[in-house]
Write a protein that holds these residues in place. Structure first.
Motif, mmCIF file in Angstrom:
data_model
loop_
_atom_site.group_PDB
_atom_site.id
_atom_site.type_symbol
_atom_site.label_atom_id
_atom_site.label_comp_id
_atom_site.label_asym_id
_atom_site.label_seq_id
_atom_site.Cartn_x
_atom_site.Cartn_y
_atom_site.Cartn_z
ATOM 1 N N PRO A 28 0.796 -1.228 0.000
ATOM 2 C CA PRO A 28 0.000 0.000 0.000
ATOM 3 C C PRO A 28 0.833 1.284 0.000
ATOM 4 C CG PRO A 28 -0.907 -1.574 1.558
ATOM 5 C CD PRO A 28 0.411 -2.130 1.081
ATOM 6 N N ARG A 32 0.905 4.200 -3.070
ATOM 7 C CA ARG A 32 0.745 5.650 -2.914
ATOM 8 C C ARG A 32 1.906 6.418 -3.538
ATOM 9 N NH1 ARG A 32 -2.843 8.210 0.348
ATOM 10 N NH2 ARG A 32 -4.578 6.886 0.920
ATOM 11 N N ARG A 37 -2.040 10.020 -10.226
ATOM 12 C CA ARG A 37 -2.903 10.766 -9.315
ATOM 13 C C ARG A 37 -3.268 12.129 -9.860
ATOM 14 N NH1 ARG A 37 -0.892 11.338 -3.784
ATOM 15 N NH2 ARG A 37 -0.022 9.281 -4.063
ATOM 16 N N SER A 63 -14.552 -3.029 -2.845
ATOM 17 C CA SER A 63 -14.374 -1.634 -2.455
ATOM 18 C C SER A 63 -14.669 -1.458 -0.974
ATOM 19 C CB SER A 63 -15.321 -0.735 -3.255
ATOM 20 O OG SER A 63 -15.063 -0.817 -4.627
ATOM 21 N N ILE A 74 -11.198 7.452 3.280
ATOM 22 C CA ILE A 74 -10.464 6.835 2.178
ATOM 23 C C ILE A 74 -11.336 5.767 1.518
ATOM 24 C CG2 ILE A 74 -8.425 5.496 1.497
ATOM 25 C CD1 ILE A 74 -7.029 6.665 4.013
ATOM 26 N N TYR A 75 -11.504 5.887 0.197
ATOM 27 C CA TYR A 75 -12.099 4.816 -0.610
ATOM 28 C C TYR A 75 -10.922 3.988 -1.110
ATOM 29 C CZ TYR A 75 -13.096 2.716 -5.152
ATOM 30 O OH TYR A 75 -13.157 1.860 -6.220
ATOM 31 N N ARG A 76 -11.067 2.663 -1.058
ATOM 32 C CA ARG A 76 -9.965 1.795 -1.467
ATOM 33 C C ARG A 76 -10.516 0.580 -2.196
ATOM 34 N NH1 ARG A 76 -7.201 1.307 3.584
ATOM 35 N NH2 ARG A 76 -6.088 3.153 2.944
ATOM 36 N N ARG A 78 -9.051 -2.881 -3.118
ATOM 37 C CA ARG A 78 -7.969 -3.850 -2.971
ATOM 38 C C ARG A 78 -8.559 -5.232 -3.171
ATOM 39 N NH1 ARG A 78 -3.070 -3.200 -1.030
ATOM 40 N NH2 ARG A 78 -2.979 -5.185 0.033
ATOM 41 N N THR A 83 -3.514 -3.332 -4.550
ATOM 42 C CA THR A 83 -4.307 -2.109 -4.570
ATOM 43 C C THR A 83 -4.439 -1.653 -6.013
ATOM 44 O OG1 THR A 83 -3.444 -1.468 -2.407
ATOM 45 C CG2 THR A 83 -4.490 0.263 -3.721
ATOM 46 N N GLU A 85 -7.157 1.045 -6.812
ATOM 47 C CA GLU A 85 -7.653 2.412 -6.772
ATOM 48 C C GLU A 85 -7.732 2.877 -5.325
ATOM 49 O OE1 GLU A 85 -10.960 1.363 -10.241
ATOM 50 O OE2 GLU A 85 -11.641 2.261 -8.360
ATOM 51 N N GLU A 86 -7.487 4.164 -5.117
ATOM 52 C CA GLU A 86 -7.740 4.795 -3.825
ATOM 53 C C GLU A 86 -8.159 6.231 -4.084
ATOM 54 O OE1 GLU A 86 -4.755 4.646 -0.772
ATOM 55 O OE2 GLU A 86 -4.832 2.468 -0.671
ATOM 56 N N ASP A 88 -8.678 9.689 -1.605
ATOM 57 C CA ASP A 88 -8.653 10.335 -0.293
ATOM 58 C C ASP A 88 -9.602 11.525 -0.328
ATOM 59 O OD1 ASP A 88 -6.659 8.587 0.479
ATOM 60 O OD2 ASP A 88 -5.047 10.059 0.350
#
Length: 131
Positions: A28, A32, A37, A63, A74-76, A78, A83, A85-86, A88
């Motif tokens: 993770p 990032r 992004r 999700s 935070i939407y994630r 995985r 991972t 998509e994320e 914030d």
């Protein structure tokens, strides 16, 4: 119930075909660091934008939404330890700052589906004026 199980099974098979190191990112923190992004700014509070997104977007079965603090949600996405998509949703003095991150290795179809199913609803939610 059977329909949901069938949809989950189909999604699992489809995601398994995409779940290679080149598609998602296992760590993770590395995700990032390397994710593609961009940032959206909204006059709406971060919790309102996140709730609107959760309601309107076509979210995939793996999700999750995590309240990291009272200032961040935070939407994630995985799956299988990767991972993909994320997003914030951060509180700001002017409303909210939304940082969208997507794994650099996802294919064009994934990006097209992401744009249609999640990014456009997110943009609509961020732009909508609070009533």
């Amino acid at each position: 119930m059977k329909r949901m199980l069938a949809l989950t099974a189909l999604f699992t098979i489809a995601l398994a075909g995409c779940a290679t190191h080149e598609t998602g990112v296992r760590d993770p923190q590395i995700f990032r660091a390397v994710a593609d992004r961009f940032v959206l700014l909204s006059e709406r509070p971060h919790a309102e934008v996140a709730a609107c997104f959760q309601e309107r977007a076509a979210l995939l079965p793996m999700s999750a939404f995590v309240a990291a603090s009272d200032q961040q949600i935070i939407y994630r996405l995985r799956g299988f330890g990767y991972t993909f998509e994320e997003i914030d949703f951060d509180a700001s003095n002017a409303g909210s700052m939304v940082t969208v991150m997507i794994a650099p290795g996802v294919n064009d179809r994934w990006r097209r589906d992401f744009t249609r199913d999640r990014l456009r609803p997110l943009q609509d939610c961020a732009a909508a004026l609070a009533s």
